[in-house]
Enzyme design. Structure first.
Site, PDB file in Angstrom:
ATOM      1  CG  HIS A 175      32.650  17.638 -39.710  1.00  0.00           C
ATOM      2  ND1 HIS A 175      33.474  17.949 -38.963  1.00  0.00           N
ATOM      3  CD2 HIS A 175      32.064  18.649 -40.117  1.00  0.00           C
ATOM      4  CE1 HIS A 175      33.618  19.387 -38.649  1.00  0.00           C
ATOM      5  NE2 HIS A 175      32.595  19.825 -39.653  1.00  0.00           N
ATOM      6  CB  CYS A 176      36.698  13.189 -40.425  1.00  0.00           C
ATOM      7  SG  CYS A 176      36.461  12.755 -38.829  1.00  0.00           S
TER       8      CYS A 176
END
Length: 347
Positions: free
Chosen positions: A336-337
């Site tokens: 996600h990052c």
């Protein structure tokens, strides 16, 4: 106080969509931080390339790369991924890129003034400019936030509710002198937020000051996935963070007055993980793309299988793709990052 909207259109009506709505494309970044990654840089870049190619099987993908790295990055990701010559320092597109918002017939990007997670990392001079440069390249409006935040600190249900940690957003290393009411007002205008559910988080335990996207995520309106310690984990500051979040979520209601269903997702057994220190051992840092969910695998077969099955149940109709991302997880981030979605335009 309204956000600084210089060179920006009127902000009324913008809303940050939930991640599961259709995307126009996904953005990733090609890391250039030789001083940070040193001998690990080839493995880190290979992980970014594998992730980009995997997402490109389901939706358009664009990779941001320094102009001098463009050709090498293109060879690594192949022809299915577009490489944009936009200077970046690091790979965390969720945090240094724009946070996209939409309204009928339009998409814009919010520039939250990335400052290296409270000035913890250097250099980040180009990362500070990524949001502006990408939006200029796309020809999309830029909304200057007037507060400092990162995309990983913002989790929305698309219906007016935001999950956030106080340790990240209400931190003097980002927003000195800004109280909760001010931050809520700015996020309300920029992202279409009617209610913020605050979790305590923890300051200084990691570079992000406990971003919410590794702690609690909306799986649907009214349904929150919560990162929980692996069975038998010894109490520490992270188990305390999860325990506090569980209590807060069990007593919370969303912007529409609904109580939240909390679904617990246990972390993997740390003894199975090939890393230590800042290693992000959280399945919560997954990414929902068009037709697929991308989630880490950590080598704990039982926990990996449970995470895959639970995400398949919560996101029916989407393939669940597990990837070994250890080279980037060792540096405190995850899938996600590394990704940021641009929503498809609605009419």
């Amino acid at each position: 106080m309204s956000p600084n909207s210089e060179n920006s259109p009127p902000i009324a009506g913008w809303r940050m969509p939930a991640e599961w709505v259709p995307h126009a494309r996904t953005y990733l970044s090609w890391p250039a931080h030789t001083s940070l990654y040193r001998a690990d840089l080839p493995a880190v870049r290979d992980t970014v390339a594998r992730l980009a190619r995997a997402v490109a099987d389901h939706e358009p993908v664009a990779l941001l790369a320094r102009p001098e790295h463009r050709d090498a990055a293109q060879r690594a990701v192949g022809g299915a991924v577009e490489v944009l010559p936009i200077p970046v320092d690091d790979l965390w597109t969720r945090d240094h890129g724009p946070t996209f918002v939409s309204r009928p017939g339009a998409v814009a990007g919010v520039d939250f003034g990335f400052n290296g997670w409270g000035d913890k990392q250097h250099p980040h001079e180009d990362d500070h400019r990524v949001a502006r440069r990408l939006l200029d390249h796309l020809g999309l409006p830029r909304l200057a936030a007037g507060i400092v935040a990162e995309g990983g600190s913002l989790e929305v249900d698309g219906e007016g509710t935001l999950l956030a940690t106080e340790s990240s957003l209400l931190n003097d290393n980002r927003n000195p002198g800004r109280d909760k009411e001010h931050v809520e007002a700015v996020l309300g205008e920029l992202l279409g937020i009617d209610k913020v559910i605050w979790l305590a988080g923890v300051r200084g335990a990691d570079i992000t000051d406990c971003h919410v996207d590794a702690l609690a995520r909306f799986a649907a309106p009214g349904v929150v996935l919560l990162d929980r310690p692996a069975a038998g984990s010894a109490p520490d500051e992270w188990t305390a963070v999860s325990d506090q979040a569980l209590k807060a979520l069990q007593h919370a209601t969303d912007a529409r007055g609904r109580p939240l269903e909390v679904v617990e997702l246990p972390a993997p057994d740390r003894s199975r993980i090939r890393g230590s220190g800042d290693f992000l051992a959280s399945y919560l840092n997954y990414y929902v793309a068009n037709g697929a969910v991308f989630v880490p695998s950590f080598g704990d077969g039982r926990a990996d299988d449970h995470a895959r099955g639970l995400l398949a149940e919560l996101h029916p109709g989407r393939a669940v793709v597990q990837l070994d991302i250890d080279p980037i997880a060792r540096y405190g981030g995850g899938i996600h990052c590394a990704t940021q979605q641009e929503p498809a335009m609605t009419m």
